[in-house]
Design a protein around this motif. Structure first.
Motif, PDB file in Angstrom:
ATOM      1  N   VAL A 246       0.836  -1.205   0.000  1.00 16.24           N
ATOM      2  CA  VAL A 246       0.000   0.000   0.000  1.00 16.24           C
ATOM      3  C   VAL A 246       0.871   1.255   0.000  1.00 16.24           C
ATOM      4  O   VAL A 246       0.725   2.133  -0.848  1.00 16.24           O
ATOM      5  N   ALA A 247       1.825   1.354   0.958  1.00 13.87           N
ATOM      6  CA  ALA A 247       2.705   2.529   1.040  1.00 13.87           C
ATOM      7  C   ALA A 247       3.838   2.468   0.023  1.00 13.87           C
ATOM      8  O   ALA A 247       4.516   3.481  -0.203  1.00 13.87           O
ATOM      9  N   LYS A 248       4.098   1.295  -0.558  1.00 15.28           N
ATOM     10  CA  LYS A 248       5.135   1.094  -1.602  1.00 15.28           C
ATOM     11  C   LYS A 248       6.540   1.430  -1.085  1.00 15.28           C
ATOM     12  O   LYS A 248       7.370   1.941  -1.824  1.00 15.28           O
ATOM     13  N   ALA A 267      15.710  -5.263   0.534  1.00 16.93           N
ATOM     14  CA  ALA A 267      14.630  -4.420   0.016  1.00 16.93           C
ATOM     15  C   ALA A 267      14.470  -4.667  -1.484  1.00 16.93           C
ATOM     16  O   ALA A 267      15.437  -4.576  -2.240  1.00 16.93           O
ATOM     17  N   GLU A 268      13.240  -4.999  -1.900  1.00 19.93           N
ATOM     18  CA  GLU A 268      12.979  -5.331  -3.314  1.00 19.93           C
ATOM     19  C   GLU A 268      12.317  -4.129  -3.999  1.00 19.93           C
ATOM     20  O   GLU A 268      11.130  -4.162  -4.334  1.00 19.93           O
ATOM     21  N   HIS A 269      13.120  -3.094  -4.232  1.00 21.41           N
ATOM     22  CA  HIS A 269      12.586  -1.858  -4.810  1.00 21.41           C
ATOM     23  C   HIS A 269      11.950  -2.105  -6.178  1.00 21.41           C
ATOM     24  O   HIS A 269      10.845  -1.637  -6.455  1.00 21.41           O
ATOM     25  N   GLN A 270      12.668  -2.825  -7.033  1.00 19.69           N
ATOM     26  CA  GLN A 270      12.176  -3.045  -8.403  1.00 19.69           C
ATOM     27  C   GLN A 270      10.878  -3.831  -8.407  1.00 19.69           C
ATOM     28  O   GLN A 270       9.953  -3.512  -9.146  1.00 19.69           O
ATOM     29  N   ARG A 271      10.808  -4.843  -7.537  1.00 11.44           N
ATOM     30  CA  ARG A 271       9.600  -5.688  -7.471  1.00 11.44           C
ATOM     31  C   ARG A 271       8.401  -4.876  -6.969  1.00 11.44           C
ATOM     32  O   ARG A 271       7.294  -5.015  -7.475  1.00 11.44           O
ATOM     33  N   VAL A 272       8.629  -4.014  -5.983  1.00 13.75           N
ATOM     34  CA  VAL A 272       7.553  -3.169  -5.448  1.00 13.75           C
ATOM     35  C   VAL A 272       7.077  -2.185  -6.505  1.00 13.75           C
ATOM     36  O   VAL A 272       5.877  -1.926  -6.643  1.00 13.75           O
ATOM     37  N   GLU A 273       8.020  -1.644  -7.291  1.00 13.22           N
ATOM     38  CA  GLU A 273       7.652  -0.726  -8.374  1.00 13.22           C
ATOM     39  C   GLU A 273       6.827  -1.439  -9.438  1.00 13.22           C
ATOM     40  O   GLU A 273       5.862  -0.877  -9.972  1.00 13.22           O
ATOM     41  N   ILE A 275       4.855  -3.957  -8.946  1.00  9.26           N
ATOM     42  CA  ILE A 275       3.517  -4.160  -8.363  1.00  9.26           C
ATOM     43  C   ILE A 275       2.713  -2.862  -8.415  1.00  9.26           C
ATOM     44  O   ILE A 275       1.523  -2.858  -8.744  1.00  9.26           O
ATOM     45  N   SER A 276       3.377  -1.735  -8.115  1.00 11.71           N
ATOM     46  CA  SER A 276       2.671  -0.441  -8.117  1.00 11.71           C
ATOM     47  C   SER A 276       2.256  -0.020  -9.515  1.00 11.71           C
ATOM     48  O   SER A 276       1.274   0.699  -9.696  1.00 11.71           O
ATOM     49  N   ARG A 277       3.022  -0.485 -10.552  1.00  6.74           N
ATOM     50  CA  ARG A 277       2.667  -0.138 -11.941  1.00  6.74           C
ATOM     51  C   ARG A 277       1.620  -1.073 -12.528  1.00  6.74           C
ATOM     52  O   ARG A 277       1.077  -0.802 -13.592  1.00  6.74           O
ATOM     53  N   ASP A 278       1.341  -2.171 -11.835  1.00  3.12           N
ATOM     54  CA  ASP A 278       0.384  -3.156 -12.347  1.00  3.12           C
ATOM     55  C   ASP A 278      -1.037  -2.580 -12.276  1.00  3.12           C
ATOM     56  O   ASP A 278      -1.629  -2.457 -11.212  1.00  3.12           O
TER      57      ASP A 278
END
Length: 546
Positions: A246-248, A267-273, A275-278
């Motif tokens: 939620v907070a990304k 920390a999985e920055h790329q993976r979280v990004e 997910i946020s772009r999905d």
């Protein structure tokens, strides 16, 4: 499905049961302990309030709260709880679980203390003050429902998640039990220090002036467990699912859970990004996509909780009649005011000890073994059976020699409510909705339950006067039967990750299935079929190249 999740979430799902799980249960559970104490202790002192503030000189029986005042005193907290569930449920998804979690506790502490105070000495001002602060007490209690359930579900592992959430809810049983025990202690102490004659011996002297402190002390002590838990809640880290999904904030999610799990997480920055772009998971609450994916689930959780609480809170209306029938509470005029508090508290404590508490912990023991669906269906089924068993031969149960059997049936109905839908309706909404709506949807489901509680507590009273107790019991049996029907809309979440239940990794799963299927086709083509196909070497070369 480990490949579908962030590593930090997968680490939580597969983590062995550790000390932090039990710490989370205690921190979240103490909120529910306080909730139950505050909500149910009022029933211990309503008779006393009637004697103190509505005494009528020369009356044959002690004073009682007028029906409208009684309804307000008992029901205003439900109204506050419903509002709090909706508001704090929404706020928990907007600001985060941790930020809001402390707020609810402070509201409960302040309003528990204020409930025992009053702005005047006459009946009107005392009751107005009591109702005002009990509304806001209920408001704080309401916030505890979605936040405690959501936090516990997001901290737990897949294997024992149901037991952990149910254990938080089961603390209600200990809250009810403690309320009864504390009221017994206070009443016994005041009775020893300020003895008084029974009402029929001396009506005025039967309620000593010091009795006014009894109800105030009982209500105000509800602030103690909540205050004790506040510091622990303030130190609790935000859940990884809120932080990451939620907070990304991948870094904070990994950092918080590294401390909690005592393992090193990157920390999985790329993976979280990603997910946020999905865009497939960016739909809003009550959008067409939400209704398509979770509309029936929300209907299932709201309707079953609504129907359960109609039956559950209607049953509470029988308590005073049952206690009187079996001699646990003698006629009011044969006791003084403090003795009556003692007898009512003793009766409630016995019911909690023999029926309520065991039912909760049976759910904790079996929810991850036989599943939420089976327990909820079984609970509604037996509640239906026992309700009809009380209703159809109702005249039989009214005879004095059969009243013990009536109490046994009544207790079993309570037992299967708690080893059944009373616990599972709390657990399931915390598991099946997406992280960004989880607290809100749980709040909506819980608020639906409190609406059912109001219908049960007040509607049943009206219904019983109109169509009689026997026909009212039949109606409640039908309500439980409807609960079984709507349970069919609720999915089983045993042993599944929260992301698997909510569909937040749906795209990855679809792609994975397509690739797996393609690999299966490829194996068939490159194996058995190629030996029969002309030019198979060329085709095989193409497949290998791909």
């Amino acid at each position: 499905m480990a490949g579908d999740q962030l590593n930090v979430l997968n680490a939580l799902d597969v983590a062995k049961t550790q000390w932090y799980h039990f710490t989370a249960i205690i921190i979240a559970g103490m909120g529910f302990f306080t909730d139950a104490y505050d909500l149910f202790c009022i029933s211990l002192v309503t008779k006393l309030l009637g004697r103190i503030y509505y005494h009528v000189d020369g009356a044959e029986k002690p004073g009682t709260l007028p029906p409208n005042v009684s309804a307000a005193v008992n029901g205003v907290a439900f109204c506050g709880t419903l509002a709090g569930q909706l508001f704090f449920g929404w706020l928990g998804d907007k600001l985060g679980r941790k930020k809001v979690y402390g707020m609810t506790l402070m509201v409960m502490v302040i309003c528990s203390i204020a409930s025992g105070l009053s702005f005047g000495r006459d009946s009107k001002t005392v009751m107005t003050t009591l109702c005002f602060f009990r509304f806001w007490l209920g408001f704080g209690i309401g916030g505890d429902y979605p936040l405690s359930a959501t936090i516990m579900s997001e901290y737990a592992n897949k294997k024992t998640r149901g037991a952990f959430i149910a254990a938080v809810f089961a603390m209600q049983g200990f809250g009810i039990l403690t309320g009864g025990i504390f009221a017994i202690i206070v009443a016994a102490a005041f009775e020893a220090r300020f003895p008084a004659p029974a009402y029929k011996v001396d009506a005025l002297a039967s309620t000593v002036p010091q009795a006014d402190y009894v109800w105030r002390i009982i209500l105000m002590v509800g602030a103690v467990p909540a205050a004790m838990t506040y510091y622990s809640r303030s130190k609790m880290p935000e859940t990884a699912r809120y932080t990451a999904l939620v907070a990304k904030d991948a870094k904070l999610a990994a950092s918080n859970m590294s401390k909690v799990l005592q393992v090193e997480l990157e920390a999985e920055h790329q993976r979280v990004e990603e997910i946020s772009r999905d865009k497939s998971n960016s739909f809003g609450l009550f959008s067409k996509e939400f209704m398509k994916r979770h509309g029936l689930h929300l209907l299932g959780t709201t309707s079953t909780w609504f129907l359960l609480d109609i039956a559950f809170y209607s049953q509470n209306l029988f308590q005073k009649d049952i206690f009187s029938a079996i001699g646990w509470i003698p006629p009011a005029q044969t006791m003084n005011a403090i003795q009556e508090v003692f007898k009512i508290a003793r009766a409630q404590t016995l019911i909690a000890l023999c029926s309520t508490v065991p039912g909760y912990w049976f759910t904790v023991a079996f929810i991850d073994v036989i599943g939420r669906f089976a327990i909820q269906m079984m609970g509604f089924f037996f509640m239906t059976v026992f309700m009809f068993a009380l209703a159809i031969p109702y005249d039989h149960w009214t005879h004095k020699e059969n009243r013990i059997g009536f109490v046994v049936m009544y207790s079993l109905t309570f037992f299967f409510a708690n080893f059944g839908p009373n616990a599972t309706t709390f657990v399931v909404p915390a598991e099946i909705f997406p992280a960004r709506f989880r607290s809100t949807c749980h709040g909506i489901s819980a608020a639906s339950g409190k609406l059912g509680a109001m219908v049960g507590a007040f509607g049943f009273l009206y219904l019983a006067q109109r169509i009689g107790v026997k026909n009212s019991l039949i109606v409640l049996g039908v309500v439980n039967l409807l609960g079984m029907f709507f349970t069919l809309l609720v999915p089983e979440s045993k042993g599944k990750s929260l992301e698997e239940m909510s569909g937040e990794n749906e795209n990855e799963k679809v792609i994975e299935k397509i690739l797996l299927r393609f690999e299966e086709i490829e194996e068939v083509i490159s194996g058995d079929l190629l030996m029969y196909m002309p030019g198979s070497a060329i085709f095989e070369g193409f497949v290998i190249h791909r």
